[in-house]
Structure formats: C-alpha cells, structure tokens
Motif scaffolding. Structure first.
Motif, mmCIF file in Angstrom:
data_model
loop_
_atom_site.group_PDB
_atom_site.id
_atom_site.type_symbol
_atom_site.label_atom_id
_atom_site.label_comp_id
_atom_site.label_asym_id
_atom_site.label_seq_id
_atom_site.Cartn_x
_atom_site.Cartn_y
_atom_site.Cartn_z
ATOM 1 N N TRP A 95 -0.194 -14.445 -25.913
ATOM 2 C CA TRP A 95 -1.525 -13.846 -25.818
ATOM 3 C C TRP A 95 -1.878 -13.109 -27.104
ATOM 4 O O TRP A 95 -2.982 -13.258 -27.640
ATOM 5 N N SER A 96 -0.941 -12.299 -27.618
ATOM 6 C CA SER A 96 -1.218 -11.527 -28.834
ATOM 7 C C SER A 96 -1.430 -12.447 -30.027
ATOM 8 O O SER A 96 -2.358 -12.258 -30.828
ATOM 9 N N ALA A 125 -4.743 -14.136 -29.742
ATOM 10 C CA ALA A 125 -5.853 -13.208 -29.983
ATOM 11 C C ALA A 125 -6.145 -13.119 -31.479
ATOM 12 O O ALA A 125 -7.309 -13.181 -31.910
ATOM 13 N N GLU A 141 -6.724 -14.985 -20.851
ATOM 14 C CA GLU A 141 -7.041 -15.874 -21.967
ATOM 15 C C GLU A 141 -8.551 -15.904 -22.232
ATOM 16 O O GLU A 141 -8.998 -15.942 -23.383
ATOM 17 N N ARG A 190 -9.575 -12.784 -24.070
ATOM 18 C CA ARG A 190 -9.247 -12.911 -25.491
ATOM 19 C C ARG A 190 -10.281 -13.731 -26.246
ATOM 20 O O ARG A 190 -10.786 -13.306 -27.300
ATOM 21 N N SER A 191 -10.631 -14.910 -25.719
ATOM 22 C CA SER A 191 -11.535 -15.795 -26.447
ATOM 23 C C SER A 191 -12.934 -15.202 -26.564
ATOM 24 O O SER A 191 -13.574 -15.303 -27.623
ATOM 25 N N SER A 247 -13.716 -11.962 -26.456
ATOM 26 C CA SER A 247 -13.643 -10.806 -27.351
ATOM 27 C C SER A 247 -13.667 -11.263 -28.800
ATOM 28 O O SER A 247 -14.347 -10.664 -29.648
ATOM 29 N N ALA A 248 -12.925 -12.328 -29.091
ATOM 30 C CA ALA A 248 -12.924 -12.870 -30.449
ATOM 31 C C ALA A 248 -14.296 -13.413 -30.825
ATOM 32 O O ALA A 248 -14.764 -13.225 -31.956
ATOM 33 N N SER A 281 -0.059 -15.004 -35.676
ATOM 34 C CA SER A 281 0.100 -15.931 -34.568
ATOM 35 C C SER A 281 1.343 -16.796 -34.752
ATOM 36 O O SER A 281 2.072 -17.081 -33.783
#
Length: 424
Positions: free
Chosen positions: A31-32, A35, A159, A162-163, A165-166, A196
């Motif tokens: 996940w990190s 992100a 997930e 994350r997407s 937020s990005a 990553s």
C-alpha cells in the motif's frame, strides 16, 4: 478448487494470518509503495505533456505522448496477464518500478543538461506503457495473496483511497514543481518510484504452488486469450465487464467536455481546476460507501443503482448552471466509482482461480482501456459536429441504453455475491 470456471487446478492457496490490515506488514508495504508510485504517476501524467509542448510547441505531439503510452499498454495488456500468471509477481512489480524510476531519472538528467528531445520522450512513453499493465496486475494479485479473504473488500477500499488521494494531490503538486523548475517533478517522480521499488523488495508473499499442467497447455494465443474467455464465460463477469467498459467510455471524455464548456463560458483556469478536482474528491468520499453498499445490495442491484445515478448525473452536466453546478455533479458522480471498481475486483477474485487471475485482470483492464480510448476519440468527433451539451446528452443516452439491456437480464437482477473460494 472445483467450482471455478476453466480447467481444474491443483493450486492450493494458503491465506495469510488474519491480523488487522494495519498490522499486515506485506499489505502495508504494498500500500505504501503504491501510494508513492500513484502520486508519481499523477505528477508525470500532467508534466510529460507540458514538457512535450515546451519542446515542440505542438499540442498534437503533446497529445501523442499519452496516445503512444495508451496504445502500448493496450498492446501489451493481454500478454502481460499471461506473464503475471506464470512468473513471479513480486519480480514483475519490481521490474515495473525499476523501469519507471529509470525513465523519470533519464528525463531528469536530460533536463539538467538541457538536452530534452522529443524522440527521448516518446521512448519514455513506450517504456512506461509497456510495463504499466504488467506491474499493475502483479500489484493487484499480490494484494490478494497477502490479505485474508474476509479482509479483501477493506483492502481494496484502501486501494481506492490511495488512488483517489493521489489523483487529488498529484496534478497540483506537479504543476507547482514544474513552475518552480523543470527538473523538480522528475526528481520527485524518480524518488517516488524508487520508494515503491524498495517497498516491493521487502514484500514476502506466500509461496504459490504451480498450477496443474492442464491450465498451462495450449498455444501461446490461447493462453493469452484465457482472461477474455473467462470474462465472457461467467454471466455476471461478462455483464459487469461490458457495463464497466461502457461506463468508462462515456466517463473518460467528460473532463475534456467540461473544460470546453467552462472555457467557452470564460471561467477562470483556477475555477476550472477546482471543478475538475470535484471528481477526485467524490471518489475519495465514495470509498466510505463501499462497505455499506456491498453489504446491503446484491452485485446486480449495486450495478444497476450506480448505472442509473451515473445516467442522471452525466445528463445533469449539460444544464447551463455554471461551474459550481458541474462541480457538484462531478462530485456525486465520483461517489460511485470506488464501489463499481471494487465490485468487479471482488467478482474476479471470487470466481477465477489464482493461476488465471493475472490474465483475467489484465483482460479487464485492457477492455476498460479500450473503452476509454474509444470515448476520447468519439468525444472529439462529438465536439466537432455537436454542441458540448448535446455531446454530453449523447454520452448519457449511450449509458442509458447499456443500462436498459442490463436491467432486462434476469440473471443480473437475481445475482448474489459469490462465496470466497476454498482450497480443496
């Protein structure tokens, strides 16, 4: 596993210990890392066309960068799925992040030397497009491997957080860095892909048992097309994939059409940016709805609900009530995105055996990508010959027709969530 479509398999999956996701080391690493990678991708999606435009002065070449990247991704998509099923998925993820870090690093060096050229940037587009479906499917399958079945919906929801937020933070950050210095966004993206990569190096997924020979025999073409065949064979997967593709076709060009409408109305660039951000904000807020919607609605009812609201909200964009109205409609439209994507992910993971999931996932991603490409091309033609509001209503009508076919199918209305597969 005996209740799956396709050939029988001797694959035995060992579910990881059911610890909370926040204490699941492998999931948190994935996940990190993703992100950071998604943030880097969102930055470059904005900055690469700007750099191409600065180098060539041609909007056509600026658009060609994204077109080349998308075309290569579509070309590689189905073969990438076969690799994800037959090769080490962690190694495939490492390969993607290495290539992306090297690509961003090469442009960073060229910018420092003031030697950025169009051929170099097009090579970068090819490289990024070639590894994207490979690593994207590998990452998704690794998440499935390190998360217990009961936590899969929660993991996929994170997930989505994350997407989105990005998607919300990446473009403004990319614009800010690019305004300060050309080298800065490429330094940031190279670092993000390296982070990553490091995270992927430390992931230790459960060991996979090789599938039975019957699942890997056959011609190379038949192995590549296995994912498409599985999506077509299972009724709920077939209809949800086709509906998601139509939804992607009509939603992909909305941003372009809204920009055209607001530009003709003389809306400031800052307000245009805020209007576009509403879709990402809606998607981020929509992650909170995934669990209650999936708990209270069957997959068929959920798909019909999301499709019906999308028809209304897309049509609402055609009304001449200004930027704030469009922002509100985009926000509400974004709310349903996470639930639709998690719906399809869950259906694939629960109805397709592990040794065929890579091909199925990439087949789904390829079909969606083709839908997006078709939507972008079609929107250009619609805007050339029709007014923007009529173009939006046309897209809404196409989705309504697809929804009507879905509603008419009794199997979709009666569908229930499939049980999580169990080992033999």
């Amino acid at each position: 596993m005996s209740d799956h479509p396709g050939s029988q398999a001797t694959l035995v999956e060992t579910d990881p210990a059911e610890v909370p996701l926040r204490r699941n080391r492998n999931f948190q690493l994935l996940w990190s890392g993703s992100a950071f990678a998604f943030l880097g991708k969102e930055i470059t999606d904005l900055v690469y066309p700007l750099v191409v435009l600065a180098v060539t002065g041609s909007p056509a070449w600026a658009g060609a960068f994204g077109g080349v990247q998308m075309f290569v991704s579509l070309l590689v998509g189905l073969p990438a799925g076969a690799l994800a099923d037959s090769k080490d998925r962690r190694l495939l993820l490492i390969t993607m992040e290495t290539v992306r870090a090297l690509a961003a690093g090469s442009v960073l060096v060229a910018a420092l030397l003031d030697r950025i050229t169009l051929p170099h940037l097009l090579v970068v587009a090819v490289a990024i497009g070639a590894v994207q479906p490979l690593g994207g499917s590998a990452r998704m399958l690794l998440v499935r491997a390190v998360v217990p079945p009961k936590q899969l919906t929660a993991a996929l929801t994170q997930e989505e957080v994350r997407s989105h937020s990005a998607a919300l933070a990446g473009p403004p950050l990319g614009g800010l860095l690019y305004s300060a210095a050309v080298v800065l966004p490429f330094a940031a993206t190279a670092i993000s892909f390296l982070v990553s990569l490091v995270c992927a190096l430390f992931v230790r997924p459960p060991q996979r048992t090789k599938p039975a020979q019957s699942t890997v025999d056959g011609s190379a073409l038949s192995r590549v097309l296995t994912g498409v065949a599985l999506l077509w064979k299972v009724p709920m997967l077939r209809h949800s994939t086709l509906f998601a593709a139509v939804l992607n076709t009509v939603s992909a060009p909305l941003i372009l059409i809204v920009i055209v409408i607001l530009g003709r109305e003389g809306v400031s660039p800052a307000m245009v940016g805020l209007t576009m951000a509403a879709l990402a904000v809606g998607g981020l807020a929509g992650t909170l709805l995934v669990r209650p919607l999936h708990r209270n609605l069957s997959p068929g009812a959920l798909m019909l609900w999301l499709g019906g609201t999308a028809v209304v909200l897309i049509g609402a964009l055609s009304l001449p009530f200004g930027a704030w109205w469009m922002a509100a409609a985009l926000f509400l439209l974004g709310l349903g995105g996470p639930s639709m994507r998690v719906l399809v992910d869950i259906l694939i993971f629960r109805q397709v055996p592990d040794e065929q999931r890579g091909r199925t996932v990439t087949a789904f991603m390829t079909i969606l990508g083709a839908g997006a490409a078709l939507g972008m091309v079609s929107s250009g033609l619609l805007l050339q010959y029709l007014s923007a509001p009529i173009a939006i209503l046309t897209l809404s009508a196409v989705l309504a027709i697809a929804l009507s076919f879905t509603i008419a199918d009794r199997r979709i209305r009666a569908a229930r969530w499939p049980e999580e597969p169990t080992a033999d």
